[in-house]
Design a protein around this motif. Structure first.
Motif, PDB file in Angstrom:
ATOM      1  N   ILE A 160      35.216  50.218 -31.508  1.00 28.03           N
ATOM      2  CA  ILE A 160      35.727  48.865 -31.298  1.00 28.03           C
ATOM      3  C   ILE A 160      37.143  48.961 -30.744  1.00 28.03           C
ATOM      4  O   ILE A 160      37.990  49.680 -31.308  1.00 28.03           O
ATOM      5  CB  ILE A 160      35.718  48.051 -32.605  1.00 28.03           C
ATOM      6  N   ALA A 215      27.213  49.371 -29.954  1.00 24.80           N
ATOM      7  CA  ALA A 215      27.344  48.288 -30.927  1.00 24.80           C
ATOM      8  C   ALA A 215      26.445  48.466 -32.144  1.00 24.80           C
ATOM      9  O   ALA A 215      26.792  48.037 -33.254  1.00 24.80           O
ATOM     10  CB  ALA A 215      27.056  46.951 -30.246  1.00 24.80           C
ATOM     11  N   VAL A 269      33.010  46.547 -27.590  1.00 29.94           N
ATOM     12  CA  VAL A 269      32.278  47.283 -28.614  1.00 29.94           C
ATOM     13  C   VAL A 269      31.344  48.248 -27.911  1.00 29.94           C
ATOM     14  O   VAL A 269      30.419  47.840 -27.202  1.00 29.94           O
ATOM     15  CB  VAL A 269      31.475  46.341 -29.535  1.00 29.94           C
TER      16      VAL A 269
END
Length: 897
Positions: free
Chosen positions: A888, A857, A854
């Motif tokens: 992602i 994030a 990720v």
């Protein structure tokens, strides 16, 4: 045949003219050492008791260390000794006793000569096997440094790298970035990014990896293709090019396995996006001038992408990902096949990567731009890598080949009266290299390598409105051949001095085509060069505090260019090891960069369009802008020096730290206006503006131009043009850079796994004079320029099958000089995570790894920047931030042996 004749003539001429003109710093040292060798036959007495301090390492390195400490010249009759790992030897012994201990357990034996000791040919005892060099092992030489990387530190060793696959030992020699001398002390600051660091980062392209380094500036990025930022290294192909400390991507020399590549069309830099990540063994970043080692372009430093050459089995990788705000959906596949055998190996790797664009309405920072604008372009890439090597103890050969095809799609609109543009760039790039390594008597080694690379970009764009579809072709080629000899020069009381000398020839060509070959310009240059290096131990290695080791390295290089003449650049470095855990280092040198062929010979054009003008009644004036190359350009020059310290704890496992201070004075910079859109509004740009030009002058510009682009609509009235803006390249600016880099890593085992915190940070102060005599202005910390502070740090945790890495990225605050009413730009901090799982293996499979990464994030948007001078509505700095948001990615890799 013509190329062969050209190469032969180039090498001969280089030998005749360049070698005698090497800088006196090298010549004097070599003469003094040669006289010393002929006057004094120095050899130690094997019966003399000496204090030995030789760490556990491979036997070849241990024996060389023995020779330095016992003051004995030592030679090998066979490289079989390299496959043995010795135990540490510390204490007072006679030379004979020490040799017996080092050779114990083997069938090798030593023979005493009058002035030397040789190791007789023999086989390795079956009970002794090679141990892989573990990450925590000590370096083979006290002067070999510990270097920092983006996710921690990697120990850099000179000489050989070893891996174990099954029951077979693989040996491949590796040259340390920053020197041609095998086993030489490295005095420059070196950063290394390992394959493990790449896997932890979650990145899928080498461009993203390099841009994450705090030492790198983001100008060489596909995001700058939309032209939304001044000073950007904008490439029509969307290339990824390293740019150390923001001195320009063209001032950073990029190598692949130590070899040059063809430049990316108009940028004068090397596109590294052709390299598949899985075939990268590590990436070395040498900061500070290195022109004395590698020649032109290495002003800010060198980025050397070192490829892996030994792999056995099959590895397949699938990845899918995208952004949570929409756009940039990614599909990725890689297949690597490899086979190793007793005397060689081969690898074939194929990589596919496709990423969708981000549209302006999909992001808050760009939603006021015209809808067709793509702040993040779409790309599709196919890459192929092949490698093979074969050899014996005395001779080896290798071949590497890289090929990529990439399609880039981007669009933007400057709004009325500027037209919009939809662009498609079709890029083909390849590089092939092959070489031969030969072992010579007395420990010397001769290597020869030939290299050919080409970069070809076909750019097709559609004007909106209007519908015209012009095409442009940019093509660059590079052919080179080089030969290097390296080995011990003389045994001194303080140790063995080692040297390297080499010659080479390089041919560079550049072509442009416009439309249906309505315009074609070809340019070429020939470069002949010679270089020398010498590494001299100044004091005998001992166990005494404050004088364990001191080494001096001196290098020099002369290059003869067919288009602007000669350049000679020296470099001096010093390594001081006062204690086993501490190393001090420093360098001083000169560097230079030759103007690119594009900067010299680009077609001359005129643009007729409106610019903001404070003295115009309506705030705009229809001006003429001149563009194109300048054949009168000279080389850029620089003086650089660095001071640094490295620390590696013996008592605390895995604790390493590094600090480097650097200073660079850059002169005769090749540049032009940072942004034509401020030419009439910023007083600093006055030297580039001719107000109220005469009609005769305007007509001469029109008649001599290769093309005229009229964005006003009405014909040019030569007597009514209020200003002419020069947007051509000239040797104008000077820049002074000072700064520091800091690195830290610590590894500790806990009850529930092992943790590894790390940090890498850079602090810069970059100042510029746009023309001689002007006031020096600070540019670091300004918008679209390198930030004053940039850092990357985090922690990794590993337990059993699980691994977790968290990384924090920081880019400091900026000042917006383009909008005085909103001058402050906030800092940008993002957090990345990567989770990896290696479940228990299934039958028939040697390895399976599943990872989730990720990026950003917490979905931090880029800081707001008010800048509407070219592409209105792009309200962020694409050189120091991006509009991707949260990304992602999920990947799975299968390894079969």
């Amino acid at each position: 045949m013509a190329l062969i004749r050209e190469v032969r003539e180039g090498i001969c001429t280089c030998m005749r003219r360049a070698v005698p003109r090497l800088h006196l710093s090298i010549t004097a040292f070599l003469i003094v050492l040669a006289l010393a060798a002929s006057a004094v036959a120095y050899a130690g007495n094997l019966d003399k008791v000496v204090f030995f301090d030789i760490e556990a390492q491979t036997l070849d390195e241990a024996l060389l260390k023995f020779g330095e400490q016992a003051h004995v010249q030592i030679s090998f009759a066979s490289k079989s000794a390299m496959r043995i790992r010795t135990e540490a030897l510390k204490g007072r012994y006679t030379g004979r006793e020490a040799l017996e201990k080092l050779l114990r357990g083997t069938t090798l034996h030593f023979i005493e000569h009058r002035n030397a000791v040789s190791i007789a040919i023999g086989d390795v005892a079956p009970a002794i096997r090679v141990k892989p060099v573990a990450e925590g092992d000590d370096p083979p030489d006290e002067s070999t440094r510990i270097s920092t990387d983006v996710n921690g530190y990697k120990q850099k060793t000179s000489g050989n790298s070893r891996t174990t696959e099954g029951t077979r030992d693989v040996l491949r020699e590796v040259t340390v970035t920053g020197t041609h001398i095998q086993g030489g002390a490295l005095s420059g600051p070196l950063i290394s990014v390992t394959q493990k660091d790449i896997e932890r980062s979650g990145y899928t392209t080498v461009g993203d990896l390099i841009r994450s380094l705090p030492e790198n500036f983001g100008s060489g990025s596909p995001q700058t293709v939309i032209g939304s930022a001044p000073n950007a290294n904008q490439s029509p192909s969307g290339a990824s090019a390293p740019d150390l400390f923001g001195l320009g991507a063209e001032s950073t020399l990029t190598l692949v396995d130590g070899q040059r590549l063809a430049e990316d069309s108009i940028t004068g830099a090397v596109d590294i996006s052709l390299i598949p990540l899985p075939v990268i063994d590590h990436v070395d970043v040498l900061t500070g001038g290195a022109s004395a080692i590698y020649g032109s372009d290495a002003v800010a430093g060198v980025v050397n992408v070192v490829l892996r050459h030994d792999f056995n089995g099959s590895k397949s990788t699938l990845l899918g990902g995208g952004t949570t705000d929409g756009g940039a959906t990614e599909r990725y596949f890689n297949q690597m096949l490899g086979k190793t055998w007793r005397n060689g190996g081969a690898i074939v790797d194929y990589e596919f990567d496709k990423q969708d664009p981000i549209r302006a309405p999909q992001r808050e920072a760009t939603n006021s731009a015209v809808a067709l604008t793509t702040p993040f372009p779409g790309t599709r890439r196919n890459s192929l890598f092949v490698s093979a090597h074969e050899g014996t103890d005395s001779i080896s050969t290798f071949f590497d080949g890289l090929y990529t095809s990439r399609v880039l799609r981007a669009a933007f609109s400057g709004g009325a009266p500027y037209p919009g543009e939809r662009e498609e760039a079709d890029v083909h790039q390849y590089a092939v290299s092959g070489g031969l390594n030969i072992s010579l008597p007395s420990g010397w080694r001769l290597s020869g390598v030939g290299n050919f690379s080409e970069q070809r970009t076909l750019q097709q764009y559609t004007l909106v409105p209007g519908g015209a579809t012009p095409t442009l072709l940019y093509e660059g080629q590079m052919k080179s051949i080089e030969s290097t000899a390296t080995g011990p020069v003389i045994a001194l009381p303080s140790g063995t001095a080692r040297g390297a000398i080499g010659v080479g020839y390089r041919l560079e060509t550049y072509n442009e085509a416009s439309g249906a070959v309505t315009y074609l310009r070809g340019a070429r240059r020939r470069i002949k060069y010679a270089y020398g290096e010498l590494n001299i131990p100044l004091i005998r290695s001992s166990d005494r505090t404050w004088r364990r080791a001191i080494a001096l390295d001196v290098s020099d290089r002369i290059e003869r260019y067919s288009d602007f003449g000669n350049e000679s650049v020296p470099r001096v470095g010093l390594v001081y090891v006062p204690a086993r855990t501490v190393t001090f280092r420093g360098t001083w040198g000169e560097a230079f960069r030759a103007p690119s062929l594009f900067q010299l010979f680009d077609e001359h054009g005129l643009l007729y369009y409106p610019l903001p003008d404070p003295i115009s009644p309506n705030g705009l004036s229809d001006i003429l802008e001149t563009t194109g190359g300048n054949p009168a350009l000279g080389p850029e020059t620089a003086k650089t020096w660095t001071l640094g310290m490295d620390y590696r704890s013996k008592s605390v496992n895995g604790l390493t730290a590094s600090l480097t201070y650097f200073d660079l004075a850059y002169r005769h910079r090749i540049g032009r206006l940072s942004s034509p859109y401020t030419a009439l509004t910023d007083p600093l740009n006055a030297p580039f503006v001719t107000r109220n030009p005469s009609a005769a002058y305007v007509e001469s510009l029109i008649n001599s131009a290769d093309y005229v682009t009229n964005l006003v609509g009405s014909p040019v009235n030569a007597g009514m043009v209020p200003a002419v803006v020069a947007f051509t390249y000239v040797n104008i600016a000077s820049e002074d850079l000072t700064g520091a880099t800091i690195g830290f890593k610590y590894r500790r085992a806990l009850t529930y796994g092992e943790i590894e915190p790390f940090l890498n940070c850079s602090v810069l102060d970059l100042r510029q004079k746009i023309v001689p005599g002007a006031v020096e202005a600070e540019i670091s910390g300004m918008v679209f320029e390198p930030p004053k502070v940039r850092g990357r740090g985090g922690v990794s945790w590993v337990r059993g099958q699980w691994g977790l890495t968290g990384i924090l990225n920081y880019s400091g605050r900026e000042i917006n000089t383009y909008q005085k009413s909103q001058p402050h730009v906030a800092s940008w901090t993002t957090v990345d995570f990567n989770v990896a799982l290696q479940p228990k293996l299934t039958e028939g499979s040697s390895g399976l790894e599943i990872s989730l990464s990720v990026e950003n994030a917490f979905n931090r948007s880029p800081p707001f920047v008010q800048f509407d001078q070219h592409v209105p509505g792009i309200h962020y700095d694409p050189l120091n931030a991006n509009v991707l948001g949260r990304v992602i990615r999920v990947s799975a890799s299968w390894l079969f042996e």
